[in-house]
Write a protein that holds these residues in place. Sequence first.
Motif, short mmCIF file in Angstrom:
data_model
loop_
_atom_site.label_atom_id
_atom_site.label_comp_id
_atom_site.label_asym_id
_atom_site.label_seq_id
_atom_site.Cartn_x
_atom_site.Cartn_y
_atom_site.Cartn_z
N UNK A 1 -3.10 17.11 -2.20
CA UNK A 1 -1.81 16.52 -1.51
C UNK A 1 -2.03 15.78 -0.37
N UNK A 2 -3.12 16.21 0.50
CA UNK A 2 -3.32 15.46 1.65
C UNK A 2 -3.64 13.97 1.25
N UNK A 3 -4.76 13.86 0.27
CA UNK A 3 -5.23 12.71 -0.21
C UNK A 3 -4.16 11.86 -0.79
N UNK A 4 -3.26 12.32 -1.62
CA UNK A 4 -2.20 11.42 -1.79
C UNK A 4 -1.19 11.01 -0.93
N UNK A 5 -1.17 12.07 0.02
CA UNK A 5 -0.34 11.50 1.22
C UNK A 5 -0.71 10.45 1.92
N UNK A 6 -2.00 10.49 1.90
CA UNK A 6 -2.89 9.48 2.71
C UNK A 6 -2.50 8.14 1.88
N UNK A 7 -2.91 8.12 0.54
CA UNK A 7 -2.45 6.97 -0.21
C UNK A 7 -1.08 6.34 0.10
N UNK A 8 -0.01 7.27 0.05
CA UNK A 8 1.30 6.93 0.32
C UNK A 8 1.54 6.53 1.65
N UNK A 9 1.09 6.96 2.79
CA UNK A 9 1.19 6.53 4.19
C UNK A 9 0.59 4.92 4.21
N UNK A 10 -0.75 5.06 3.60
CA UNK A 10 -1.51 3.67 3.59
C UNK A 10 -0.31 2.54 2.99
N UNK A 11 0.27 2.83 1.85
CA UNK A 11 1.19 1.92 1.34
C UNK A 11 2.24 1.60 2.35
N UNK B 1 0.50 -0.57 5.56
CA UNK B 1 0.28 -1.87 5.11
C UNK B 1 1.22 -2.67 4.78
N UNK B 2 2.37 -2.44 4.23
CA UNK B 2 3.63 -3.13 3.59
C UNK B 2 4.64 -3.27 4.73
N UNK C 1 -2.97 -7.79 5.98
CA UNK C 1 -2.85 -6.34 6.07
C UNK C 1 -2.29 -5.66 4.76
N UNK C 2 -1.39 -6.67 4.30
CA UNK C 2 -0.58 -5.88 3.13
C UNK C 2 -1.44 -5.98 1.86
N UNK C 3 -2.45 -6.91 1.79
CA UNK C 3 -3.40 -6.87 0.80
C UNK C 3 -4.30 -5.72 0.81
N UNK C 4 -4.62 -5.02 2.00
CA UNK C 4 -5.22 -3.75 2.37
C UNK C 4 -5.01 -2.72 1.28
N UNK C 5 -3.45 -2.80 1.16
CA UNK C 5 -2.95 -1.78 0.36
C UNK C 5 -3.37 -1.62 -1.08
N UNK C 6 -3.69 -2.63 -1.54
CA UNK C 6 -4.05 -2.95 -3.05
C UNK C 6 -5.62 -2.51 -3.20
#
Length: 307
Positions: A201-211, A214-215, A254-259
């Motif tokens: 869950x923490x890993x997927x939360x980090x992905x979400x908060x990175x989204x 960055x956007x 910075x937004x491209x970092x999300x991808x």
Amino acid sequence: MKSKALRHKSYSQYLSALAIFDTLTLLIRQIRIIDEYSSDTWESNTIFRKFDDFGCKAFNFIEHIAYLMSSWLIVMMALERLLAVWFPFKKFILRRRSGATWAIVLLFLGLSLSQVFRLVMVKKIDTVTCGAIDSFWELYVNLHMYFYNMSLTFILPVGFVLVCNGMVLYQIFKVRREILQQDKDKRSRFNRPIRKSHRTTSMLLIVSFTFLGTLLPLLTMSLVFDLVLKSRGRKDAFSLYLAITPYMEVAAVLSLVNYAANFYIYILSGKNFRFELRKVFNRQRTTSRSFTYKSSKETREEVIRLW
């Protein structure tokens, strides 16, 4: 993500699809950059010069579907984690491998339907550019700005992710507090599976908060600029545009970092991912060695036959 250890997980399906659309988004962005550079230097060699009406429609459609899928797959993952944390003993369809696959397909179809207007309104404008037909220009701009850019790309996915992640974090802290209040034997018995689930869950939360991280800057500045344009007119909007352009350029990068960041997030936070990744590289190295050995052995045998 498609290895034997991970492919039965529902979140592996979402992360695999996310990898595909993130990569597609970066490739399309690179095409746009090359085209902008070509138009500034060699106008006759721009990429879109070779497109016809169908090529313009298809490229515009695929470009925006890729952006939308990258955003809404994060929403699907946030919803899947919400169900996993709040209802750990119930197997909802989103938490099954087949259910996750069907959810991705239905999401793709739904988002494709939302962008059908691009197939109707976009065509080849002149020898080097693609854009909306004059008769549809105002409607296309409104659909692109308010329906696509603000609603589907910004307000709805960000709102869903914030609500889902907030509820997930609340439940995690609640469960941890309850565990700490139990006696030592019960704590050790339940701590390991809960800790394992919370790592995922923490890993997927980090992905979400990175989204989100960055956007949000770029989308927020775009929203502010549009509000100023609507409320104060073109003169004030142009002054604001000149003032924030350097910051928008930084926010665009910075937004491209999300991808591109998710792969590194998996490596840093996912023990199973690191293990499977090592297996992939070890398998490739072993295959390469065996092929080299076989080739050298066959070469020696051929030389012996010749002698």
